[in-house]
Design a protein around this motif. Structure first.
Motif, mmCIF file in Angstrom:
data_model
loop_
_atom_site.group_PDB
_atom_site.id
_atom_site.type_symbol
_atom_site.label_atom_id
_atom_site.label_comp_id
_atom_site.label_asym_id
_atom_site.label_seq_id
_atom_site.Cartn_x
_atom_site.Cartn_y
_atom_site.Cartn_z
ATOM 1 N N PHE A 28 0.819 -1.213 0.000
ATOM 2 C CA PHE A 28 0.000 0.000 0.000
ATOM 3 C C PHE A 28 0.854 1.265 0.000
ATOM 4 O O PHE A 28 0.474 2.265 -0.600
ATOM 5 C CB PHE A 28 -0.982 -0.004 1.170
ATOM 6 N N SER A 29 2.016 1.242 0.643
ATOM 7 C CA SER A 29 2.871 2.434 0.606
ATOM 8 C C SER A 29 3.440 2.641 -0.793
ATOM 9 O O SER A 29 3.531 3.772 -1.266
ATOM 10 C CB SER A 29 3.974 2.354 1.650
ATOM 11 N N LEU A 30 3.825 1.561 -1.484
ATOM 12 C CA LEU A 30 4.311 1.696 -2.856
ATOM 13 C C LEU A 30 3.209 2.198 -3.787
ATOM 14 O O LEU A 30 3.452 3.043 -4.658
ATOM 15 C CB LEU A 30 4.856 0.353 -3.364
ATOM 16 N N LEU A 31 2.015 1.687 -3.603
ATOM 17 C CA LEU A 31 0.904 2.146 -4.437
ATOM 18 C C LEU A 31 0.577 3.609 -4.171
ATOM 19 O O LEU A 31 0.267 4.368 -5.086
ATOM 20 C CB LEU A 31 -0.334 1.272 -4.201
ATOM 21 N N LYS A 32 0.643 4.019 -2.911
ATOM 22 C CA LYS A 32 0.365 5.409 -2.545
ATOM 23 C C LYS A 32 1.387 6.341 -3.178
ATOM 24 O O LYS A 32 1.045 7.426 -3.644
ATOM 25 C CB LYS A 32 0.376 5.537 -1.023
ATOM 26 N N GLU A 33 2.668 5.923 -3.202
ATOM 27 C CA GLU A 33 3.723 6.735 -3.812
ATOM 28 C C GLU A 33 3.479 6.946 -5.303
ATOM 29 O O GLU A 33 3.870 7.961 -5.865
ATOM 30 C CB GLU A 33 5.083 6.079 -3.621
ATOM 31 N N GLN A 34 2.844 5.982 -5.944
ATOM 32 C CA GLN A 34 2.584 6.074 -7.380
ATOM 33 C C GLN A 34 1.254 6.769 -7.681
ATOM 34 O O GLN A 34 0.840 6.819 -8.830
ATOM 35 C CB GLN A 34 2.593 4.684 -8.005
ATOM 36 N N GLY A 35 0.581 7.262 -6.644
ATOM 37 C CA GLY A 35 -0.668 7.984 -6.855
ATOM 38 C C GLY A 35 -1.887 7.090 -7.013
ATOM 39 O O GLY A 35 -2.919 7.530 -7.500
ATOM 40 N N TRP A 36 -1.765 5.840 -6.599
ATOM 41 C CA TRP A 36 -2.885 4.908 -6.716
ATOM 42 C C TRP A 36 -3.925 5.225 -5.658
ATOM 43 O O TRP A 36 -3.591 5.596 -4.537
ATOM 44 C CB TRP A 36 -2.369 3.483 -6.533
ATOM 45 N N SER A 37 -5.187 5.061 -5.992
ATOM 46 C CA SER A 37 -6.274 5.346 -5.059
ATOM 47 C C SER A 37 -7.280 4.200 -5.082
ATOM 48 O O SER A 37 -7.702 3.760 -6.153
ATOM 49 C CB SER A 37 -6.963 6.648 -5.468
ATOM 50 N N LEU A 38 -7.664 3.726 -3.904
ATOM 51 C CA LEU A 38 -8.667 2.671 -3.814
ATOM 52 C C LEU A 38 -9.993 3.150 -4.379
ATOM 53 O O LEU A 38 -10.713 2.401 -5.033
ATOM 54 C CB LEU A 38 -8.829 2.219 -2.357
ATOM 55 N N THR A 39 -10.323 4.415 -4.170
ATOM 56 C CA THR A 39 -11.561 4.980 -4.707
ATOM 57 C C THR A 39 -11.570 4.891 -6.227
ATOM 58 O O THR A 39 -12.580 4.499 -6.821
ATOM 59 C CB THR A 39 -11.692 6.453 -4.275
ATOM 60 N N ASP A 40 -10.457 5.234 -6.856
ATOM 61 C CA ASP A 40 -10.391 5.148 -8.315
ATOM 62 C C ASP A 40 -10.432 3.694 -8.791
ATOM 63 O O ASP A 40 -11.032 3.396 -9.821
ATOM 64 C CB ASP A 40 -9.107 5.809 -8.833
ATOM 65 N N ALA A 41 -9.795 2.818 -8.047
ATOM 66 C CA ALA A 41 -9.764 1.412 -8.445
ATOM 67 C C ALA A 41 -11.145 0.768 -8.364
ATOM 68 O O ALA A 41 -11.458 -0.143 -9.126
ATOM 69 C CB ALA A 41 -8.783 0.634 -7.573
ATOM 70 N N LEU A 42 -11.986 1.239 -7.446
ATOM 71 C CA LEU A 42 -13.329 0.670 -7.289
ATOM 72 C C LEU A 42 -14.378 1.430 -8.090
ATOM 73 O O LEU A 42 -15.558 1.176 -7.950
ATOM 74 C CB LEU A 42 -13.726 0.650 -5.807
ATOM 75 N N SER A 43 -13.944 2.335 -8.949
ATOM 76 C CA SER A 43 -14.873 3.112 -9.773
ATOM 77 C C SER A 43 -14.828 2.619 -11.208
ATOM 78 O O SER A 43 -13.806 2.155 -11.695
ATOM 79 C CB SER A 43 -14.501 4.592 -9.751
ATOM 80 N N GLU A 44 -15.967 2.740 -11.884
ATOM 81 C CA GLU A 44 -16.033 2.411 -13.303
ATOM 82 C C GLU A 44 -15.425 3.560 -14.091
ATOM 83 O O GLU A 44 -15.643 4.724 -13.763
ATOM 84 C CB GLU A 44 -17.493 2.226 -13.740
ATOM 85 N N PRO A 45 -14.683 3.267 -15.132
ATOM 86 C CA PRO A 45 -14.163 4.358 -15.943
ATOM 87 C C PRO A 45 -15.318 5.041 -16.687
ATOM 88 O O PRO A 45 -16.284 4.393 -17.072
ATOM 89 C CB PRO A 45 -13.210 3.667 -16.917
ATOM 90 N N PRO A 46 -15.218 6.344 -16.889
ATOM 91 C CA PRO A 46 -16.293 7.046 -17.588
ATOM 92 C C PRO A 46 -16.299 6.699 -19.070
ATOM 93 O O PRO A 46 -15.295 6.242 -19.621
ATOM 94 C CB PRO A 46 -15.959 8.516 -17.364
ATOM 95 N N LEU A 47 -17.427 6.926 -19.695
ATOM 96 C CA LEU A 47 -17.507 6.728 -21.133
ATOM 97 C C LEU A 47 -16.692 7.819 -21.813
ATOM 98 O O LEU A 47 -16.633 8.950 -21.330
ATOM 99 C CB LEU A 47 -18.963 6.797 -21.592
ATOM 100 N N PRO A 48 -16.069 7.512 -22.947
ATOM 101 C CA PRO A 48 -15.279 8.550 -23.617
ATOM 102 C C PRO A 48 -16.186 9.678 -24.090
ATOM 103 O O PRO A 48 -17.331 9.446 -24.474
ATOM 104 C CB PRO A 48 -14.632 7.806 -24.788
#
Length: 132
Positions: A28-48
């Protein structure tokens, strides 16, 4: 069980638990350093966005929450906890009753296989998005 008579088990449980904690903290510390977010990971990507004129700035819509991803994530956490618990049981059984490990692990295996149904909403969501 008298824990004072089983110092090896206590040592193994402490080492295994500390290893899990250290690994998860590092990941989790490595992911945090790379700007990873659990909120973004659990969200659907928007339509283009629709194609716009070349001079118009492109504004990407905000990702939206996905209940199927949240359910799959919670299911994964629960199954991981069960795997850890099963590992602790195997260590205990190896020291105390190795003759019944096979039958108990067979039952645990069936339980974990059916636990995979927690991922069904995510799978059906992906299948339904194929036709869109």
């Amino acid at each position: 069980m008298d824990w004072s008579k089983e110092p090896v088990l206590i040592f193994i449980y402490i080492i295994m638990t500390l290893a899990y904690i250290v690994v998860f903290r590092q990941v989790f510390s490595l992911l945090k350093e790379q700007g990873w977010s659990l909120t973004d990971a659990l969200s659907e990507p928007p339509l283009p966005p629709e194609p716009a004129a070349p001079a118009a700035p492109v504004i990407l819509p905000k990702p939206f929450a996905s209940s199927s991803r949240l359910i799959a994530f919670v299911g994964m956490v629960i199954i991981a906890i069960i795997f850890v618990g099963t590992g602790y049981y195997v260590i205990y059984a190896l020291f105390n009753d190795p003759s019944h490990i096979g039958s108990n692990l067979e039952s645990a295996g069936k339980y974990l296989m059916f636990g995979g149904t927690l991922f069904a909403p995510y799978i059906f969501n992906k299948i339904s998005s194929i036709g869109k």
